[in-house]
Design an enzyme around this catalytic site. Sequence first.
Site, PDB file in Angstrom:
ATOM      1  N   ASP A 116      33.779  29.609  32.361  1.00 16.19           N
ATOM      2  CA  ASP A 116      34.154  31.004  32.586  1.00 16.19           C
ATOM      3  C   ASP A 116      35.319  30.985  33.585  1.00 16.19           C
ATOM      4  O   ASP A 116      35.106  30.823  34.763  1.00 16.19           O
ATOM      5  CB  ASP A 116      32.955  31.763  33.151  1.00 16.19           C
ATOM      6  CG  ASP A 116      33.283  33.172  33.602  1.00 16.19           C
ATOM      7  OD1 ASP A 116      34.325  33.715  33.199  1.00 16.19           O
ATOM      8  OD2 ASP A 116      32.492  33.734  34.395  1.00 16.19           O
ATOM      9  N   GLU A 152      40.131  37.864  38.409  1.00 18.86           N
ATOM     10  CA  GLU A 152      39.108  38.490  37.572  1.00 18.86           C
ATOM     11  C   GLU A 152      37.726  38.409  38.202  1.00 18.86           C
ATOM     12  O   GLU A 152      36.945  39.351  38.132  1.00 18.86           O
ATOM     13  CB  GLU A 152      39.107  37.831  36.186  1.00 18.86           C
ATOM     14  CG  GLU A 152      38.306  38.606  35.131  1.00 18.86           C
ATOM     15  CD  GLU A 152      36.816  38.332  35.152  1.00 18.86           C
ATOM     16  OE1 GLU A 152      36.055  39.120  34.556  1.00 18.86           O
ATOM     17  OE2 GLU A 152      36.396  37.318  35.772  1.00 18.86           O
TER      18      GLU A 152
END
Length: 342
Positions: free
Chosen positions: A185, A219
């Site tokens: 991720d 993010e």
Amino acid sequence: MIVNRDYMLHILTRLLETPSPSGYCGRIVSLVEEEAAKLGFVPDRTPKGCVIITVSGKREEAMGISAHVDTLGAMVRSIKPNGTIRFTPVGGYMMSSVENEYCRVHTRDGREYEGTVLTVKPSVHVYGDARELKREEANMEIRIDENVASKDEVLALGISVGDFVSWEPRTRLLANGYVKSRHLDDKAGVAAVFALLRGLRDSGVAPERTLKIVISVYEEVGHGAAYLPPDIRELIAVDMGAMGDDLSCKETDVSICAKDSSGPYDYDMTTRLIRLAQKNNIPHAVDIYPNYGSDASAALRGGSNIRAALIGPGVHASHGMERTHTDAIANTAALLAAYVLE
């Protein structure tokens, strides 16, 4: 368009071995720019530190694809009198997921020191309540691998409050196609995007619309793609697909997220992605992630007037010891290609 898996795994490995906790992404941004230039594209860096890679299309109308290179990590919160380091998390993870992990402390003058994350009661032979101790920030610390026993000795190494800490990724690429590592991720998603770029270059086929690839760097802390170039009207965020209770995504699938914590994604875009996955026999799953946000979420909350969708490779144990499969990354690249070339 053919997905070059060897290239995809090559760039994934380079990404995973480059430390990049949110806010400490200079090295990995340079890597992204260098790789984009090798493929013949001209990268542009925003003031915030994101990278935008433009791919000319048959029409000037622009659509965006985003993925993020920043990861979970930590920062030095304080240096304790005994020479251990108290840290503060960067990004959202369970403290138990980093217990006993190897790490690196990155000083602002460029030095790096190895260490290990431990609880303040790290031995059952010494502390009777070691097992029951709550795994929370106040009870965790970093033991650095230097001959230090005081705060002053740690300071003498150049380590200071605000220095970044990165986790050892422990990357393994297995012969059966599984990939296990921290930070899949979203480095697996970035690898899928670069596989798309490599495929477009090698095939010589132009996308229907001009593509603006946004590689973001914040993010994990909520504002990665809050800014988008104003000519983008449609955005596909590429991020990991979660797996678990009442979810259908597998580690070989491309996940198509219909709704997350920011609400439903665009109906028409999501429908088109499902249709293209079905038409092209791309293994996929449609799921809802109530505890999840993406670069598209940040863009919408930042005021971007866009339609948005979210896809990505299925990843097990997200924000922990993650695992995916080469097929999932390749399937993500294939679905992106089908979308931009149709």
